[in-house]
Motif scaffolding. Structure first.
Motif, PDB file in Angstrom:
ATOM      1  N   ALA A  95       0.839  -1.208   0.000  1.00 19.14           N
ATOM      2  CA  ALA A  95       0.000   0.000   0.000  1.00 19.14           C
ATOM      3  C   ALA A  95       0.865   1.245   0.000  1.00 19.14           C
ATOM      4  O   ALA A  95       2.015   1.225   0.452  1.00 19.14           O
ATOM      5  CB  ALA A  95      -0.903   0.001   1.232  1.00 19.14           C
ATOM      6  N   PHE A  96       0.305   2.325  -0.495  1.00 17.24           N
ATOM      7  CA  PHE A  96       0.914   3.646  -0.411  1.00 17.24           C
ATOM      8  C   PHE A  96       0.027   4.474   0.514  1.00 17.24           C
ATOM      9  O   PHE A  96      -1.189   4.537   0.303  1.00 17.24           O
ATOM     10  CB  PHE A  96       1.017   4.291  -1.795  1.00 17.24           C
ATOM     11  CG  PHE A  96       1.968   3.569  -2.714  1.00 17.24           C
ATOM     12  CD1 PHE A  96       3.320   3.873  -2.706  1.00 17.24           C
ATOM     13  CD2 PHE A  96       1.508   2.596  -3.589  1.00 17.24           C
ATOM     14  CE1 PHE A  96       4.207   3.213  -3.546  1.00 17.24           C
ATOM     15  CE2 PHE A  96       2.385   1.929  -4.433  1.00 17.24           C
ATOM     16  CZ  PHE A  96       3.737   2.241  -4.405  1.00 17.24           C
ATOM     17  N   VAL A  97       0.622   5.082   1.533  1.00 18.26           N
ATOM     18  CA  VAL A  97      -0.157   5.832   2.527  1.00 18.26           C
ATOM     19  C   VAL A  97       0.511   7.168   2.824  1.00 18.26           C
ATOM     20  O   VAL A  97       1.685   7.373   2.506  1.00 18.26           O
ATOM     21  CB  VAL A  97      -0.325   5.025   3.843  1.00 18.26           C
ATOM     22  CG1 VAL A  97      -1.046   3.713   3.597  1.00 18.26           C
ATOM     23  CG2 VAL A  97       1.014   4.772   4.514  1.00 18.26           C
ATOM     24  N   ASP A  98      -0.232   8.073   3.448  1.00 18.86           N
ATOM     25  CA  ASP A  98       0.337   9.342   3.888  1.00 18.86           C
ATOM     26  C   ASP A  98       1.361   9.075   4.988  1.00 18.86           C
ATOM     27  O   ASP A  98       1.116   8.257   5.885  1.00 18.86           O
ATOM     28  CB  ASP A  98      -0.752  10.269   4.424  1.00 18.86           C
ATOM     29  CG  ASP A  98      -1.702  10.738   3.335  1.00 18.86           C
ATOM     30  OD1 ASP A  98      -1.232  10.920   2.196  1.00 18.86           O
ATOM     31  OD2 ASP A  98      -2.903  10.913   3.628  1.00 18.86           O
ATOM     32  N   GLU A 132       8.485  10.737  -3.588  1.00 22.43           N
ATOM     33  CA  GLU A 132       8.843  12.114  -3.247  1.00 22.43           C
ATOM     34  C   GLU A 132       7.734  13.093  -3.640  1.00 22.43           C
ATOM     35  O   GLU A 132       7.303  13.914  -2.841  1.00 22.43           O
ATOM     36  CB  GLU A 132      10.129  12.473  -3.991  1.00 22.43           C
ATOM     37  CG  GLU A 132      11.107  13.298  -3.238  1.00 22.43           C
ATOM     38  CD  GLU A 132      12.450  13.307  -3.973  1.00 22.43           C
ATOM     39  OE1 GLU A 132      13.450  13.434  -3.261  1.00 22.43           O
ATOM     40  OE2 GLU A 132      12.506  13.186  -5.215  1.00 22.43           O
ATOM     41  N   ARG A 133       7.276  12.993  -4.868  1.00 20.41           N
ATOM     42  CA  ARG A 133       6.273  13.932  -5.390  1.00 20.41           C
ATOM     43  C   ARG A 133       4.918  13.771  -4.721  1.00 20.41           C
ATOM     44  O   ARG A 133       4.172  14.735  -4.577  1.00 20.41           O
ATOM     45  CB  ARG A 133       6.120  13.755  -6.897  1.00 20.41           C
ATOM     46  CG  ARG A 133       7.297  14.277  -7.666  1.00 20.41           C
ATOM     47  CD  ARG A 133       7.074  14.120  -9.152  1.00 20.41           C
ATOM     48  NE  ARG A 133       8.288  14.463  -9.869  1.00 20.41           N
ATOM     49  CZ  ARG A 133       8.697  13.862 -10.970  1.00 20.41           C
ATOM     50  NH1 ARG A 133       7.973  12.912 -11.518  1.00 20.41           N
ATOM     51  NH2 ARG A 133       9.820  14.232 -11.541  1.00 20.41           N
ATOM     52  N   SER A 134       4.572  12.571  -4.350  1.00 22.02           N
ATOM     53  CA  SER A 134       3.240  12.315  -3.792  1.00 22.02           C
ATOM     54  C   SER A 134       3.171  12.538  -2.281  1.00 22.02           C
ATOM     55  O   SER A 134       2.087  12.511  -1.714  1.00 22.02           O
ATOM     56  CB  SER A 134       2.821  10.878  -4.098  1.00 22.02           C
ATOM     57  OG  SER A 134       3.652   9.978  -3.388  1.00 22.02           O
ATOM     58  N   ASP A 135       4.334  12.737  -1.639  1.00 17.69           N
ATOM     59  CA  ASP A 135       4.387  12.826  -0.170  1.00 17.69           C
ATOM     60  C   ASP A 135       3.785  11.582   0.483  1.00 17.69           C
ATOM     61  O   ASP A 135       3.144  11.657   1.519  1.00 17.69           O
ATOM     62  CB  ASP A 135       3.683  14.088   0.341  1.00 17.69           C
ATOM     63  CG  ASP A 135       4.500  15.337   0.062  1.00 17.69           C
ATOM     64  OD1 ASP A 135       5.747  15.245   0.068  1.00 17.69           O
ATOM     65  OD2 ASP A 135       3.891  16.400  -0.178  1.00 17.69           O
ATOM     66  N   LYS A 136       3.977  10.457  -0.160  1.00 20.04           N
ATOM     67  CA  LYS A 136       3.495   9.174   0.366  1.00 20.04           C
ATOM     68  C   LYS A 136       4.680   8.321   0.785  1.00 20.04           C
ATOM     69  O   LYS A 136       5.818   8.574   0.412  1.00 20.04           O
ATOM     70  CB  LYS A 136       2.692   8.415  -0.700  1.00 20.04           C
ATOM     71  CG  LYS A 136       1.490   9.130  -1.231  1.00 20.04           C
ATOM     72  CD  LYS A 136       0.284   8.818  -0.420  1.00 20.04           C
ATOM     73  CE  LYS A 136      -0.941   9.458  -1.079  1.00 20.04           C
ATOM     74  NZ  LYS A 136      -2.075   9.447  -0.207  1.00 20.04           N
ATOM     75  N   ARG A 154      10.531   4.957   2.409  1.00 17.45           N
ATOM     76  CA  ARG A 154      10.401   6.406   2.259  1.00 17.45           C
ATOM     77  C   ARG A 154      11.672   6.940   1.624  1.00 17.45           C
ATOM     78  O   ARG A 154      12.677   6.249   1.555  1.00 17.45           O
ATOM     79  CB  ARG A 154      10.108   7.090   3.584  1.00 17.45           C
ATOM     80  CG  ARG A 154      11.270   7.144   4.531  1.00 17.45           C
ATOM     81  CD  ARG A 154      10.956   8.021   5.752  1.00 17.45           C
ATOM     82  NE  ARG A 154      12.114   8.125   6.604  1.00 17.45           N
ATOM     83  CZ  ARG A 154      13.077   9.039   6.472  1.00 17.45           C
ATOM     84  NH1 ARG A 154      13.002   9.945   5.530  1.00 17.45           N
ATOM     85  NH2 ARG A 154      14.108   9.055   7.288  1.00 17.45           N
ATOM     86  N   VAL A 155      11.609   8.168   1.177  1.00 18.71           N
ATOM     87  CA  VAL A 155      12.749   8.785   0.502  1.00 18.71           C
ATOM     88  C   VAL A 155      13.527   9.633   1.491  1.00 18.71           C
ATOM     89  O   VAL A 155      12.950  10.372   2.294  1.00 18.71           O
ATOM     90  CB  VAL A 155      12.275   9.652  -0.689  1.00 18.71           C
ATOM     91  CG1 VAL A 155      13.445  10.382  -1.320  1.00 18.71           C
ATOM     92  CG2 VAL A 155      11.561   8.783  -1.703  1.00 18.71           C
TER      93      VAL A 155
END
Length: 172
Positions: A95-98, A132-136, A154-155
């Motif tokens: 999953a991709f999450v905040d 990086e761009r999505s802040d996810k 994370r980046v």
């Protein structure tokens, strides 16, 4: 760069990115030995059998899983190696999450993920930029030491970092 601890791939959907895992931290803690104050001899930890009170040599020590208070089942290294782990050589993104949705108490050790071969450079960079761009952040599963673990990608600067995470039942 430090020696890789593990090699495998980041995978999601039909994408597979070959990577190497290297430790992101160093331990600078001071370590002490236990010594006998009279003659400064090292004090060792001996492995003693609880039944016969005898010292047990390493070659006679195995693993046992406690079924009940009075019943143990032995498990060999070979049996553990044969257990199917779907994430044995992959960090599988689920999953991709905040980023702020992850409670920091769940985060454990950190590792840098480096590309393993030039073919991995483009998809690695693409994933890094997308995060990086999505802040996810990406929640992932991976296997380490014959145990499936939960992780967070994370980046950080120009690298993807894998944070090992504790499962919900490991938090008090």
């Amino acid at each position: 760069m430090p020696r890789p601890l593990w090699t495998g791939a980041i995978s999601f959907g039909l994408v597979s990115i070959p990577i190497k895992v290297v430790s992101a931290t160093e331990d600078h803690a001071i370590r002490f030995h236990q010594v006998h104050l009279e003659d400064m001899g090292r004090v060792r930890t001996r492995k003693i059998c609880a039944i016969d009170d005898e010292v047990v040599p390493q070659e006679e020590i195995g693993k046992g899983y406690e079924l009940t208070k009075d019943e143990l089942v032995t498990v060999t290294d070979e049996e553990l190696d044969e257990m199917p782990l779907p994430t044995a050589k992959a960090i599988e993104i689920v999953a991709f999450v905040d980023a702020d949705s992850i409670d920091p108490i769940r985060i454990s050790d950190s590792y840098y993920l480096a590309i393993d071969g030039q073919v991995a450079a483009k998809p690695y960079t693409l994933l890094r930029k997308a995060l990086e761009r999505s802040d996810k952040v990406a929640v992932a599963k991976f296997a380490w030491h014959n145990r499936e673990r939960l992780g967070l990608l994370r980046v950080r600067d120009d690298a993807i970092v894998l944070h090992a995470m504790r499962w919900p039942d490991e938090i008090r």
